[in-house]
Design an enzyme around this catalytic site. Sequence first.
Site, PDB file in Angstrom:
ATOM      1  N   THR A  34      62.611  48.584  21.087  1.00  0.00           N
ATOM      2  CA  THR A  34      63.388  49.632  21.775  1.00  0.00           C
ATOM      3  C   THR A  34      62.802  49.969  23.138  1.00  0.00           C
ATOM      4  OG1 THR A  34      62.083  51.407  20.732  1.00  0.00           O
ATOM      5  CG2 THR A  34      64.068  50.647  19.580  1.00  0.00           C
ATOM      6  N   CYS A  38      55.812  56.505  20.898  1.00  0.00           N
ATOM      7  CA  CYS A  38      55.960  57.780  20.211  1.00  0.00           C
ATOM      8  C   CYS A  38      54.609  58.332  19.762  1.00  0.00           C
ATOM      9  CB  CYS A  38      56.830  57.627  18.961  1.00  0.00           C
ATOM     10  SG  CYS A  38      58.443  56.911  19.237  1.00  0.00           S
ATOM     11  N   CYS A  42      56.155  61.290  15.124  1.00  0.00           N
ATOM     12  CA  CYS A  42      57.557  61.292  15.556  1.00  0.00           C
ATOM     13  C   CYS A  42      58.501  61.237  14.349  1.00  0.00           C
ATOM     14  CB  CYS A  42      57.834  60.096  16.455  1.00  0.00           C
ATOM     15  SG  CYS A  42      59.531  60.077  17.113  1.00  0.00           S
ATOM     16  N   ARG A  45      63.306  57.423  12.644  1.00  0.00           N
ATOM     17  CA  ARG A  45      63.200  56.428  11.580  1.00  0.00           C
ATOM     18  C   ARG A  45      62.118  55.421  11.914  1.00  0.00           C
ATOM     19  NH1 ARG A  45      68.444  52.978  10.208  1.00  0.00           N
ATOM     20  NH2 ARG A  45      69.180  55.092   9.662  1.00  0.00           N
ATOM     21  N   CYS A  69      59.150  58.489  24.300  1.00  0.00           N
ATOM     22  CA  CYS A  69      60.237  58.931  23.426  1.00  0.00           C
ATOM     23  C   CYS A  69      60.661  60.347  23.816  1.00  0.00           C
ATOM     24  CB  CYS A  69      59.746  58.900  21.977  1.00  0.00           C
ATOM     25  SG  CYS A  69      60.884  59.646  20.790  1.00  0.00           S
ATOM     26  N   CYS A  72      59.949  63.082  20.653  1.00  0.00           N
ATOM     27  CA  CYS A  72      58.633  63.657  20.333  1.00  0.00           C
ATOM     28  C   CYS A  72      57.765  63.901  21.563  1.00  0.00           C
ATOM     29  CB  CYS A  72      57.891  62.764  19.347  1.00  0.00           C
ATOM     30  SG  CYS A  72      57.411  61.140  20.012  1.00  0.00           S
TER      31      CYS A  72
END
Length: 350
Positions: A34, A38, A42, A45, A69, A72
């Site tokens: 992605t 994080c 976080c 998922r 991210c 978070c």
Amino acid sequence: MAHEHTLTDDQRWQIALAKDRRYDGAFVTGVHSTGIYCRPSCPARAPLRKNVRFYATPADAEAAGLRACKRCSPNTQSGEEACVLAAIAAIRADGAQTLDQLADLTGYSPTHFQRLFKRTVGLSPAAFARALREERVRGALGNGASVTDALYEAGYASASRFYDNTKDKLGMRASDWSRGGEGVRIHWTVIATSLGDMLVAATDKGVCCLSFGEGEVELQARFPKANLVEAGDEFKTLFEQVTAAVEQPALDNSHIPLDVHGTAFQQRCWQALRTIPAGETRSYGEQAAMLGNPKASRAVGSANGANNVAVLIPCHRVVQADGSIGGYAYGPQIKAELLKREGAAQEELF
């Protein structure tokens, strides 16, 4: 919690799966499928393990082409972290801050803030303030200040208040502390054990030293201004209990009184050591986790090294993160034997 370098990637992965917020700040999780990174906590998922790499800092993750991210915010302080830091600054500036005042400062209810502060720091706000004052007293005394001046500079309203707060922690009185233990009588002997010659020494309050392969010269070096005397029959029962604890370290030895002193952080480290059950071990990072500080593993190692009372304060139960035996003041053989007697599982002893 642990310092980032004490954790393996497998351990980091398990922490990320558990969303353990105690490790926030110890490392960040990079998800290359992605392109984001994080906090360990976080709530998103969990990604596939094959897409994950771990980085020590947000800057390292960004250098690898990842972005923070938005859920978070791993590159910023959380609101809770900022509130705790603000409270710590207020306590340092004015140790008289009450829980209600700190809660008003941060916008939380007193009950919620108390839980938040203790979860983050490892102490309640009141205990943190007391520890800070004790540290300031020690610092002032170490710089040659009079006892009275040191107490008032540290924020104590009276000398009796200081003694009430520290009598069970320091062992020696503040005046003794400022003179390096001068005038304190320490009773000592050397006992033959199955682990070799054991030096054991005690004040009237409890055991202040337990070591291996040492004698009067080394004891004097540890307590340069104390009055050392060879122990008489009045210490026979105590020293027999100490010997039994060394020969059978898996047995409960919490009944043996100790007279140890150190900084507030050292005291917390030593107390944490005494909560590790016989037959179990912890890494330095895991011991740091017990204290509520994810980056304190190196400081924990230094505090363990300052421990004068082997076995009874079981620093031998702390090993390397990979399970190897690690260092020990009296040699790895004695450490390995103590762990063996306690039934600790060791994959690699040396």
